[in-house]
Enzyme design. Structure first.
Site, PDB file in Angstrom:
ATOM      1  N   GLU A 130      -4.145 -10.338   3.816  1.00 21.69           N
ATOM      2  CA  GLU A 130      -4.806  -9.753   4.761  1.00 21.69           C
ATOM      3  C   GLU A 130      -5.712 -10.930   4.893  1.00 21.69           C
ATOM      4  O   GLU A 130      -6.161 -11.318   5.950  1.00 21.69           O
ATOM      5  CB  GLU A 130      -5.084  -8.725   4.249  1.00 21.69           C
ATOM      6  CG  GLU A 130      -4.421  -6.890   4.526  1.00 21.69           C
ATOM      7  CD  GLU A 130      -3.640  -7.013   3.435  1.00 21.69           C
ATOM      8  OE1 GLU A 130      -3.181  -7.505   2.463  1.00 21.69           O
ATOM      9  OE2 GLU A 130      -2.891  -6.115   3.415  1.00 21.69           O
TER      10      GLU A 130
ATOM     11  N   GLU B  65       0.638  -0.803  -0.290  1.00 25.13           N
ATOM     12  CA  GLU B  65       0.149   0.442   0.295  1.00 25.13           C
ATOM     13  C   GLU B  65       1.008   1.372  -0.556  1.00 25.13           C
ATOM     14  O   GLU B  65       0.423   2.468  -0.605  1.00 25.13           O
ATOM     15  CB  GLU B  65      -0.977   0.036   1.703  1.00 25.13           C
ATOM     16  CG  GLU B  65      -1.967  -1.179   0.784  1.00 25.13           C
ATOM     17  CD  GLU B  65      -3.155  -0.809   1.955  1.00 25.13           C
ATOM     18  OE1 GLU B  65      -2.434  -1.469   3.306  1.00 25.13           O
ATOM     19  OE2 GLU B  65      -3.617  -0.550   2.194  1.00 25.13           O
TER      20      GLU B  65
HETATM   21  C1  1HE Z   1       6.453  -8.411  11.866  1.00 24.77           C
HETATM   22  C2  1HE Z   1       6.031  -8.381  11.007  1.00 24.77           C
HETATM   23  C3  1HE Z   1       5.079  -7.966  11.194  1.00 24.77           C
HETATM   24  C4  1HE Z   1       8.030  -9.174  10.981  1.00 24.77           C
HETATM   25  N1  1HE Z   1       4.317  -7.157  11.851  1.00 24.77           N
HETATM   26  N2  1HE Z   1       6.710  -8.284  13.255  1.00 24.77           N
HETATM   27  N3  1HE Z   1       2.269  -8.876   7.150  1.00 24.77           N
HETATM   28  C5  1HE Z   1       2.450 -10.278   6.846  1.00 24.77           C
HETATM   29  O1  1HE Z   1       1.622 -10.888   7.227  1.00 24.77           O
HETATM   30  C6  1HE Z   1       4.040 -10.191   7.058  1.00 24.77           C
HETATM   31  C7  1HE Z   1       4.180 -10.915   7.606  1.00 24.77           C
HETATM   32  N4  1HE Z   1       5.380 -11.179   7.352  1.00 24.77           N
HETATM   33  C8  1HE Z   1       5.993 -12.583   6.782  1.00 24.77           C
HETATM   34  O2  1HE Z   1       5.606 -13.349   6.205  1.00 24.77           O
HETATM   35  C9  1HE Z   1       7.273 -12.834   7.027  1.00 24.77           C
HETATM   36  O3  1HE Z   1       8.236 -11.969   8.564  1.00 24.77           O
HETATM   37  C10 1HE Z   1       8.434 -11.732   6.405  1.00 24.77           C
HETATM   38  C11 1HE Z   1       8.006 -12.539   4.876  1.00 24.77           C
HETATM   39  C12 1HE Z   1       8.049 -10.323   5.664  1.00 24.77           C
HETATM   40  C13 1HE Z   1       9.688 -11.640   6.286  1.00 24.77           C
HETATM   41  O4  1HE Z   1      10.302 -13.008   6.810  1.00 24.77           O
HETATM   42  P1  1HE Z   1      11.754 -13.333   7.425  1.00 24.77           P
HETATM   43  O5  1HE Z   1      12.129 -15.245   7.772  1.00 24.77           O
HETATM   44  O6  1HE Z   1      13.206 -12.253   6.635  1.00 24.77           O
HETATM   45  O7  1HE Z   1      11.806 -13.503   9.075  1.00 24.77           O
HETATM   46  P2  1HE Z   1      10.357 -13.539  10.376  1.00 24.77           P
HETATM   47  O8  1HE Z   1      11.645 -14.354  10.803  1.00 24.77           O
HETATM   48  O9  1HE Z   1       9.213 -14.214   9.740  1.00 24.77           O
HETATM   49  O10 1HE Z   1      11.223 -12.385  11.294  1.00 24.77           O
HETATM   50  C14 1HE Z   1      11.764 -11.878  11.764  1.00 24.77           C
HETATM   51  C15 1HE Z   1      10.547 -10.771  12.573  1.00 24.77           C
HETATM   52  O11 1HE Z   1      10.209  -9.580  12.432  1.00 24.77           O
HETATM   53  C16 1HE Z   1       9.879 -11.697  13.645  1.00 24.77           C
HETATM   54  O12 1HE Z   1      10.197 -10.963  14.948  1.00 24.77           O
HETATM   55  P3  1HE Z   1      10.828 -12.010  16.015  1.00 24.77           P
HETATM   56  O13 1HE Z   1      10.649 -11.415  17.395  1.00 24.77           O
HETATM   57  O14 1HE Z   1      10.525 -12.989  16.090  1.00 24.77           O
HETATM   58  O15 1HE Z   1      12.397 -11.674  15.966  1.00 24.77           O
HETATM   59  C17 1HE Z   1       8.663 -10.933  13.513  1.00 24.77           C
HETATM   60  O16 1HE Z   1       8.137 -11.654  14.188  1.00 24.77           O
HETATM   61  C18 1HE Z   1       8.613  -9.928  13.477  1.00 24.77           C
HETATM   62  N5  1HE Z   1       7.877  -9.566  11.583  1.00 24.77           N
HETATM   63  N6  1HE Z   1       6.522  -9.399   9.330  1.00 24.77           N
HETATM   64  C19 1HE Z   1       4.686  -7.513  13.205  1.00 24.77           C
HETATM   65  N7  1HE Z   1       4.434  -7.934  10.405  1.00 24.77           N
HETATM   66  C20 1HE Z   1      -3.536  -1.144   7.157  1.00 24.77           C
HETATM   67  S1  1HE Z   1      -3.658  -2.730   6.882  1.00 24.77           S
HETATM   68  C21 1HE Z   1      -2.552  -3.778   6.261  1.00 24.77           C
HETATM   69  C22 1HE Z   1      -2.893  -4.575   6.498  1.00 24.77           C
HETATM   70  C23 1HE Z   1      -1.247  -5.543   6.568  1.00 24.77           C
HETATM   71  O17 1HE Z   1      -0.452  -5.463   6.169  1.00 24.77           O
HETATM   72  S2  1HE Z   1      -1.610  -7.440   6.491  1.00 24.77           S
HETATM   73  C24 1HE Z   1       0.163  -7.656   6.484  1.00 24.77           C
HETATM   74  C25 1HE Z   1       0.865  -7.971   7.393  1.00 24.77           C
END
Ligand code: 1HE
Length: 260
Positions: A132, A112
């Site tokens: 989402e 977005e």
């Molecule tokens: C996060 C987030 C997040 C990572 N919020 N903490 N977004 C999503 O559904 C995407 C969710 N994220 C992923 O699918 C993956 O993290 C990634 C593909 C982006 C990256 O993968 P990777 O293997 O490099 O990293 P990871 O091990 O999954 O994440 C590293 C850390 O970032 C981990 O935290 P930690 O404390 O365990 O190290 C994750 O929890 C954290 N992290 N993404 C919070 N999104 C206005 S409306 C908009 C609606 C949306 O955007 S919906 C999409 C949400």
């Protein structure tokens, strides 16, 4: 981490470079990050002629910070979404063109944000997604308007219903980005493009970023009518006279085929 660290701001000549800098959370958009982004974007409008938004670490942006979102009441959710709209509107309909340099995940709110910029440059590691549906939420950062218009409702519906990921090449075919470059090259490529745009007449750039999306929303007749006024206004500016004379005097650069 202070606000100036969570979103880094640098001025490189006439181009502002704004870096989402929360790599340990994949640049997920927390309330603090969106506030810091708002400050950086506002500053860029007064100090620069073009701006680039990029992300630190392995990914451009993992979208909404899901950890914060679970705690919101319905009305807080509405205010939250409207807050994102305000910031992204400042990017899309401000004073200067914005370029995004994409790599890794460009997902949910990250897409977005990218969709609010005028030019998207994706490197070969980029993937786009709208997860989402799988998270039980909905787009709230302007995606239903901007991403839908870029790629079409059918593709956006597919991305949201199935959670599929889309590669950089596919994203270019789907109009999610305008350029695909080699891995690690998006930032320098986007800065080069921004430098070129910064050389344009300010009135032309303003007309391009404001008139084109408005015309898209208008009837054909209204669009053509508005175009004539914008064209006349731009052409009668002193900058236009200078540039047109430079072409006629043969002092301005000529266009050439892209392969030369
Ligand atoms: C996060 C987030 C997040 C990572 N919020 N903490 N977004 C999503 O559904 C995407 C969710 N994220 C992923 O699918 C993956 O993290 C990634 C593909 C982006 C990256 O993968 P990777 O293997 O490099 O990293 P990871 O091990 O999954 O994440 C590293 C850390 O970032 C981990 O935290 P930690 O404390 O365990 O190290 C994750 O929890 C954290 N992290 N993404 C919070 N999104 C206005 S409306 C908009 C609606 C949306 O955007 S919906 C999409 C949400």
């Amino acid at each position: 981490m202070s606000d100036s660290e969570i979103v880094r701001y640098e001025l490189d000549g006439e181009v502002a470079v704004i870096t989402l800098n929360r790599p340990e959370k994949r640049n997920a958009v927390s309330d603090r990050l969106i506030r810091a982004l708002a400050d950086a974007v506002t500053r860029a409008q007064t100090e620069a002629k073009a701006a680039v938004i990029c992300g630190a670490g392995k990914h451009f942006c993992a979208g909404l910070d899901l950890g914060e979102h679970v705690k919101r009441t319905p009305i807080e959710g509405v205010h939250h979404s409207r807050g994102w709209h305000a910031v992204f509107e400042t990017i899309e309909a401000g004073r200067i063109p914005f370029f995004s340099a994409l790599h890794g995940a460009v997902v949910g709110g990250g897409l977005e944000l990218a969709a609010a910029t005028h030019i998207r440059v994706a490197d070969a590691t980029t993937f786009f997604a709208l997860p989402e549906g799988t998270r039980g939420i909905f787009v709230g950062g302007g995606g239903s308007v901007r991403v839908g218009r870029l790629t079409g409702v059918a593709r956006m519906t597919d991305m949201m219903l199935t959670g599929r990921t889309v590669s950089a090449e596919q994203g270019e075919q789907w109009n999610l980005c305008q350029y695909v470059v080699g891995a690690g090259e998006a930032k320098s490529f986007a800065i080069d493009l921004a430098r070129k745009a910064a050389q344009n007449a300010e009135m032309s750039n303003y007309a391009i970023i404001h008139a084109l999306p408005r015309v898209e929303d208008m009837s054909r007749a209204d669009g053509l009518f508005l175009e004539s006024f914008v064209a006349s206004m731009a052409a009668s500016s002193p900058e236009a006279e200078e540039r047109l004379n430079a072409f006629l005097d043969k002092t301005a650069a000529r266009l050439s085929h892209p392969s030369t």
